[in-house]
Design an enzyme around this catalytic site. Sequence first.
Site, PDB file in Angstrom:
ATOM      1  N   LYS A  78       0.827  -1.203   0.000  1.00 23.52           N
ATOM      2  CA  LYS A  78       0.000   0.000   0.000  1.00 23.52           C
ATOM      3  C   LYS A  78       0.865   1.259   0.000  1.00 23.52           C
ATOM      4  O   LYS A  78       1.990   1.281   0.517  1.00 23.52           O
ATOM      5  CB  LYS A  78      -0.938   0.005   1.219  1.00 23.52           C
ATOM      6  CG  LYS A  78      -2.030  -1.076   1.177  1.00 23.52           C
ATOM      7  CD  LYS A  78      -3.086  -0.775   0.142  1.00 23.52           C
ATOM      8  CE  LYS A  78      -4.095  -1.912  -0.033  1.00 23.52           C
ATOM      9  NZ  LYS A  78      -5.016  -2.041   1.093  1.00 23.52           N
TER      10      LYS A  78
ATOM     11  N   ARG B  95      -3.794 -10.450   3.735  1.00 24.66           N
ATOM     12  CA  ARG B  95      -3.936 -10.428   2.271  1.00 24.66           C
ATOM     13  C   ARG B  95      -2.664  -9.822   1.692  1.00 24.66           C
ATOM     14  O   ARG B  95      -2.376  -8.644   1.908  1.00 24.66           O
ATOM     15  CB  ARG B  95      -5.169  -9.601   1.891  1.00 24.66           C
ATOM     16  CG  ARG B  95      -5.527  -9.609   0.415  1.00 24.66           C
ATOM     17  CD  ARG B  95      -6.806  -8.802   0.190  1.00 24.66           C
ATOM     18  NE  ARG B  95      -7.263  -8.865  -1.198  1.00 24.66           N
ATOM     19  CZ  ARG B  95      -6.851  -8.044  -2.163  1.00 24.66           C
ATOM     20  NH1 ARG B  95      -5.954  -7.102  -1.887  1.00 24.66           N
ATOM     21  NH2 ARG B  95      -7.326  -8.162  -3.392  1.00 24.66           N
TER      22      ARG B  95
END
Length: 257
Positions: free
Chosen positions: A203, A236
């Site tokens: 991210k 994840r």
Amino acid sequence: MGVVNVTPDSFSDGGVHFDADVAAAAVRRMVEEGAAIVDVGGESTRPGSDGVSADEELRRVVPVLERLGGEVPVSIDTAKAEVARRALALGAEMVNDVTALRADPALAGVCADAGAYVCLMHMRGEPRTMQDDPRYDDVASEVAAFLEERLAYAVSEGIAEERICLDPGIGFGKTLEHNLELVRRLDVLLALGRPVLIGFSRKSSLAKLVGRPTGPLSASVAAAVTAYERGAAILRVHDVREHVEALTVARAVAAGP
């Protein structure tokens, strides 16, 4: 949970797995590397992204699922009932919905009828606008309240509570500090009584934190181990082998002699 995006424009692996054969091979490789399940998606939900039609989403993911033949554990990353229905019929076990059953009123029924596992995620706004100055008074409490309400809704629609996990939506309508606070105070989400999924892998918040143009693997692994130590049940990730190895060490240390 491994990640395979069958899209041209996802924030990290967009275009890498756009070919069905390549995508199916990536899913199998991630399972061999230790993933318990692999999340396959045909629509990018990166910040600023536009949606695609159900037909286009099906065109992307159905060939991948057909090649897998239900032989490996797969979740379908979708907010559309028709996509979920086809994916579940082709062997998917979980529906991972970034809208927490808000986008398509028929999706809850599809999941309930199939007895599917479901992941409900928090997102402020929608992908095109979610990073436009997100604000919270208390991000952990507000995300927990939202997920509690969506959990109750899912159960009321016939989805078994024991088949539901919750995702605070790292990077989905949150600043860097919001994301860190959600992991820091994961106990607030765990109090809801359901497994929590954390998706911090690659991210942009991690890139910002370490001063790099993209979120490096080292930062993703650190975030994953930190989330695991605070009680996250599902991580994840894009780089399965490295995360499995790091978690193996973290679990061994936690277990003691």
